[in-house]
Design an enzyme around this catalytic site. Sequence first.
Site: not given
Ligand code: U2P
Length: 280
Positions: A87, A145, A147
């Site tokens: 994920h 992404e 992140h």
């Molecule tokens: O948990 C729901 C969404 O929050 C983001 N998430 C959660 C925990 C963490 O440690 N870090 C984080 O980014 C994720 O968002 P996404 O990247 O999917 O948009 C996760 O799906």
Amino acid sequence: MRICRVPDSLSPSMASPSSLLRLTVLAAVVAAVAIAGEADDGGNQREFDYFKLTVQWPGTFCRRTRHCCSSNACCRGSNAPAEFTIHGLWPDYNDGTWPACCSRSRFNEKEISTLVGALEKYWPSLSCGSSSTCHGGKGSFWAHEKHGTCSFPVVRDEYNYFLTALNVYFKYNVTKVLNDAGYLPSNTEKYPLGGIVSAIQNAFHVTPEIACSNGALQEVRLCFYKDFQPRECAVGSILLPDMSLLKSSCPKYVSLPAYVSPGQAKTEWTSSSVLQVEDL
Ligand code: U2P
């Protein structure tokens, strides 16, 4: 951080009172633009504390598929993923929050062209919707992404971010750990959550976070130091005042659904929550 250079012709030592005023106004404007730019692109977010690798169980996810499209790996029939898929690899803070969208650079699929085969297999989208990107647009599951840019300075570019995530995913193979412990995909069995957690603890010597949906295991999250050695995830945000842990949507016995082609299974979608399972 971007540095805005004031032109030499406006250097204070050469300035008259009126040009000093203009200089002050200009400097204020330059500073405001710089700050707005940073706030806008997340460039002022502090460095993260640790990584969290989140893997998702396609058997649980694909039960929710209502319609098919080429980007949805749930729609690949017998070629649909049968193992946990990625994920995301998320840089997180110890206080339970996380940074996102830390630079202006845009996702460029060309930079990861040599990884696309592996990403299609191990980091596929499990839905049809295009994801929102850092820049207000819509993009592929990977463009989403947000992140990656916050993984700096440990991971310095897009290619290395995706390669790193794949390598960590291969090294910490949750599917293998669960299969070896006897937790096999099934549409009839239920497994003790404590047993699943113990299997991962025994293998990696850390406690995973677990998310469920409708009693089915949906995600496993593993945390790592910046050198990718396993560590406990931060629990700050989900510790209750009495120091007990937030209750999870995961029941004591969970299913690990086998893949069923879209349309053949009917389940209700409910939101999932995450628990650092230490009290099982
Ligand atoms: O948990 C729901 C969404 O929050 C983001 N998430 C959660 C925990 C963490 O440690 N870090 C984080 O980014 C994720 O968002 P996404 O990247 O999917 O948009 C996760 O799906």
